[in-house]
Design a protein around this motif. Structure first.
Motif, PDB file in Angstrom:
ATOM      1  N   UNK A   1       5.049  42.976 -14.475  1.00  0.00           N
ATOM      2  CA  UNK A   1       6.073  43.636 -13.726  1.00  0.00           C
ATOM      3  C   UNK A   1       6.087  43.085 -12.118  1.00  0.00           C
ATOM      4  N   UNK A   2       5.373  42.264 -11.673  1.00  0.00           N
ATOM      5  CA  UNK A   2       5.417  41.897 -10.330  1.00  0.00           C
ATOM      6  C   UNK A   2       5.608  40.338 -10.273  1.00  0.00           C
ATOM      7  N   UNK A   3       5.653  39.668 -11.575  1.00  0.00           N
ATOM      8  CA  UNK A   3       5.515  38.347 -11.492  1.00  0.00           C
ATOM      9  C   UNK A   3       6.639  37.891 -10.805  1.00  0.00           C
ATOM     10  N   UNK A   4       7.840  38.167 -10.772  1.00  0.00           N
ATOM     11  CA  UNK A   4       8.945  37.761  -9.961  1.00  0.00           C
ATOM     12  C   UNK A   4       8.581  37.663  -8.460  1.00  0.00           C
ATOM     13  N   UNK A   5       7.697  38.384  -8.111  1.00  0.00           N
ATOM     14  CA  UNK A   5       7.194  38.272  -6.649  1.00  0.00           C
ATOM     15  C   UNK A   5       6.312  37.022  -6.383  1.00  0.00           C
ATOM     16  N   UNK A   6       6.032  36.378  -7.275  1.00  0.00           N
ATOM     17  CA  UNK A   6       4.989  35.295  -7.036  1.00  0.00           C
ATOM     18  C   UNK A   6       5.450  33.741  -7.378  1.00  0.00           C
ATOM     19  N   UNK A   7       5.008  32.731  -6.646  1.00  0.00           N
ATOM     20  CA  UNK A   7       5.516  31.507  -6.847  1.00  0.00           C
ATOM     21  C   UNK A   7       4.247  30.525  -6.835  1.00  0.00           C
ATOM     22  N   UNK A   8       3.995  30.025  -7.903  1.00  0.00           N
ATOM     23  CA  UNK A   8       2.623  28.996  -8.066  1.00  0.00           C
ATOM     24  C   UNK A   8       3.227  27.564  -8.243  1.00  0.00           C
ATOM     25  N   UNK A   9       2.230  26.690  -7.352  1.00  0.00           N
ATOM     26  CA  UNK A   9       2.463  25.419  -7.489  1.00  0.00           C
ATOM     27  C   UNK A   9       1.049  24.609  -7.785  1.00  0.00           C
ATOM     28  N   UNK A  10       1.027  23.690  -8.629  1.00  0.00           N
ATOM     29  CA  UNK A  10      -0.492  23.061  -8.589  1.00  0.00           C
ATOM     30  C   UNK A  10      -0.626  21.930  -7.422  1.00  0.00           C
ATOM     31  N   UNK A  11      -0.597  22.385  -6.367  1.00  0.00           N
ATOM     32  CA  UNK A  11      -0.739  21.450  -5.338  1.00  0.00           C
ATOM     33  C   UNK A  11      -2.096  21.907  -4.354  1.00  0.00           C
ATOM     34  N   UNK A  12      -2.592  20.821  -3.788  1.00  0.00           N
ATOM     35  CA  UNK A  12      -3.882  21.011  -2.858  1.00  0.00           C
ATOM     36  C   UNK A  12      -3.490  21.001  -1.269  1.00  0.00           C
ATOM     37  N   UNK A  13      -4.032  21.584  -0.469  1.00  0.00           N
ATOM     38  CA  UNK A  13      -3.895  21.466   0.925  1.00  0.00           C
ATOM     39  C   UNK A  13      -4.700  20.455   1.712  1.00  0.00           C
ATOM     40  N   UNK A  14      -4.297  19.790   2.618  1.00  0.00           N
ATOM     41  CA  UNK A  14      -4.830  18.896   3.249  1.00  0.00           C
ATOM     42  C   UNK A  14      -4.145  18.574   4.599  1.00  0.00           C
ATOM     43  N   UNK A  15      -4.926  17.759   5.239  1.00  0.00           N
ATOM     44  CA  UNK A  15      -4.340  17.284   6.619  1.00  0.00           C
ATOM     45  C   UNK A  15      -3.091  16.538   6.679  1.00  0.00           C
ATOM     46  N   UNK A  16      -2.933  15.683   5.688  1.00  0.00           N
ATOM     47  CA  UNK A  16      -1.596  14.927   5.570  1.00  0.00           C
ATOM     48  C   UNK A  16      -1.155  14.922   4.078  1.00  0.00           C
ATOM     49  N   UNK A  17       0.123  14.747   4.068  1.00  0.00           N
ATOM     50  CA  UNK A  17       0.798  14.847   2.730  1.00  0.00           C
ATOM     51  C   UNK A  17       0.480  13.472   1.838  1.00  0.00           C
ATOM     52  N   UNK A  18      -0.280  13.582   0.538  1.00  0.00           N
ATOM     53  CA  UNK A  18      -0.836  12.581  -0.166  1.00  0.00           C
ATOM     54  C   UNK A  18      -0.697  12.800  -1.633  1.00  0.00           C
ATOM     55  N   UNK A  19      -0.416  12.080  -2.409  1.00  0.00           N
ATOM     56  CA  UNK A  19      -0.311  11.910  -3.867  1.00  0.00           C
ATOM     57  C   UNK A  19      -1.428  11.044  -4.520  1.00  0.00           C
ATOM     58  N   UNK A  20      -2.103  11.800  -5.657  1.00  0.00           N
ATOM     59  CA  UNK A  20      -3.240  10.759  -6.214  1.00  0.00           C
ATOM     60  C   UNK A  20      -2.581   9.963  -7.312  1.00  0.00           C
ATOM     61  N   UNK A  21      -3.488   9.314  -7.956  1.00  0.00           N
ATOM     62  CA  UNK A  21      -2.753   8.357  -9.136  1.00  0.00           C
ATOM     63  C   UNK A  21      -2.002   9.063 -10.042  1.00  0.00           C
ATOM     64  N   UNK A  22      -0.772   8.334 -10.505  1.00  0.00           N
ATOM     65  CA  UNK A  22      -0.038   9.000 -11.613  1.00  0.00           C
ATOM     66  C   UNK A  22       0.687  10.226 -11.090  1.00  0.00           C
ATOM     67  N   UNK A  23       0.757  10.388  -9.653  1.00  0.00           N
ATOM     68  CA  UNK A  23       1.613  11.735  -8.939  1.00  0.00           C
ATOM     69  C   UNK A  23       0.876  12.995  -9.358  1.00  0.00           C
ATOM     70  N   UNK A  24      -0.362  13.028  -9.458  1.00  0.00           N
ATOM     71  CA  UNK A  24      -1.411  14.077  -9.848  1.00  0.00           C
ATOM     72  C   UNK A  24      -2.115  14.405  -8.348  1.00  0.00           C
TER      73      UNK A  24
END
Length: 340
Positions: free
Chosen positions: A180-203
């Motif tokens: 009933x509250x899922x509409x108030x949540x937003x999930x992304x499989x991202x990590x937090x770091x000091x700079x923006x960066x993407x691993x191999x194959x954009x994962x």
């Protein structure tokens, strides 16, 4: 002749009593499979008129703590480079640990409430009632690990808070979030770091807090939770240093943070902590991670949970959005000198 046989009304009364008793004592139909209702919300008893005075008193208490820290460093140092995080024996005595230098000495001016599970997962929050009905309440949560009791209780205790969750090691929030509250949540499989960066194959996509805020169109976060296994040092340094240099207030109201002191020295940690203080962050709650210590018996307690209030700017936890405090209430509310 019995009374009930002389008057039919007695028969009716007896039948009603029997049926009512059976209804109250015996289950009828299928048991209710709905989850229990959330606990009642805690009402704040703090008047907004008294908020500037409460903060001013907390400032004075914390300023004394800074002086006490300097004396403690001299006692066990005499310089920060000479202080051990965890002394290996009974010399010096009396004993200490690194956490004794950094107590949660700032008083939250509102109620302090644990949101989420007891044990691992829950966090201590200052004044959740301040955002109970806030129409634009924003919460960021870094480090989910399929345990979302903290986020679920924020949803249960507020009307409008929207939660953004990030963790590249899982695919969603935990099962505690009700549908009933899922509409108030937003999930992304991202990590937090000091700079923006993407691993191999954009994962394993990594972003800074500011990049994610821009991506989401946010300029302010009310509650920020960070539990990212030691990357908090890199991440918060990258976020906070520009704000310290510019003198601008940090873009969040309070911070729930787990600190991991792996491979750190006392002087390194002191320098990092003083950066938090210079930016306006004040710890109002702390507890060691005893679950981690239990799994690593005999080792140091080098993980601790801290909750910080941001005392700079106009966030909802230190300023009444309807009325500004008088100028004299802000007098001398400056960042303390962090130099030991």
């Amino acid at each position: 002749m019995p009374a009930w046989s002389r008057n039919p009304r007695y028969i009716v009364l007896i039948l009603v009593a029997v049926v009512t008793t059976l209804y109250l004592l015996g289950p009828f139909g299928e048991p209710d499979a709905r989850p229990p209702p959330p606990p009642p919300r805690v009402a704040s008893s703090i008047q907004d008129d008294d908020l500037p005075n409460r903060l001013a008193r907390s400032d004075k208490i914390y300023e004394k703590l800074l002086l006490d820290r300097k004396e403690l460093i001299k006692k066990f140092g005499p310089t920060p480079n000479d202080v051990a995080l965890f002394p290996p024996n009974k010399n010096p005595w009396p004993a200490y640990t690194v956490w004794d230098f950094f107590p949660a000495a700032y008083n939250c001016p509102f109620e302090i409430q644990r949101l989420g599970a007891l044990g691992d997962g829950g966090k201590w929050v200052c004044g959740i009632t301040r955002v109970e009905t806030k129409p634009d309440c924003i919460v960021y949560s870094f480090g989910i690990n399929y345990e979302s009791s903290f986020e679920a209780e924020i949803l249960a205790n507020t009307d409008n808070c929207q939660i953004w969750g990030y963790d590249f090691s899982v695919n969603s929030f935990g099962p505690e979030i009700p549908r009933s509250q899922a509409h108030r949540t937003h999930f992304r499989p991202y990590g937090l770091a000091g700079t923006d960066a993407h691993g191999p194959d954009d994962v394993h996509k990594m972003y800074t807090i500011e990049s994610l805020m821009k991506m989401n169109g946010h300029t302010h976060i009310d509650i920020l939770k960070v539990d990212i296994e030691r990357y908090e040092f890199e991440t918060l340094t990258a976020l906070i240093k520009p704000y310290v240099a510019s003198g601008k207030p940090l873009p969040f109201g309070q911070l729930q943070l787990e600190i991991h002191l792996w491979d750190f020295s006392f002087s390194q940690f002191l320098t990092w902590w003083e950066m938090l203080e210079e930016a306006g962050l004040r710890p109002f709650w702390t507890e060691p991670n005893l679950v981690y210590q239990n799994y690593n018996r005999g080792g140091s307690t080098d993980l601790a949970e801290y909750s910080f209030l941001n005392i700079k700017g106009d966030n909802i936890f230190i300023k009444d959005p309807k009325r500004r405090p008088p100028p004299e209430a802000e007098h001398n509310r400056h960042a303390p000198d962090p130099t030991p």
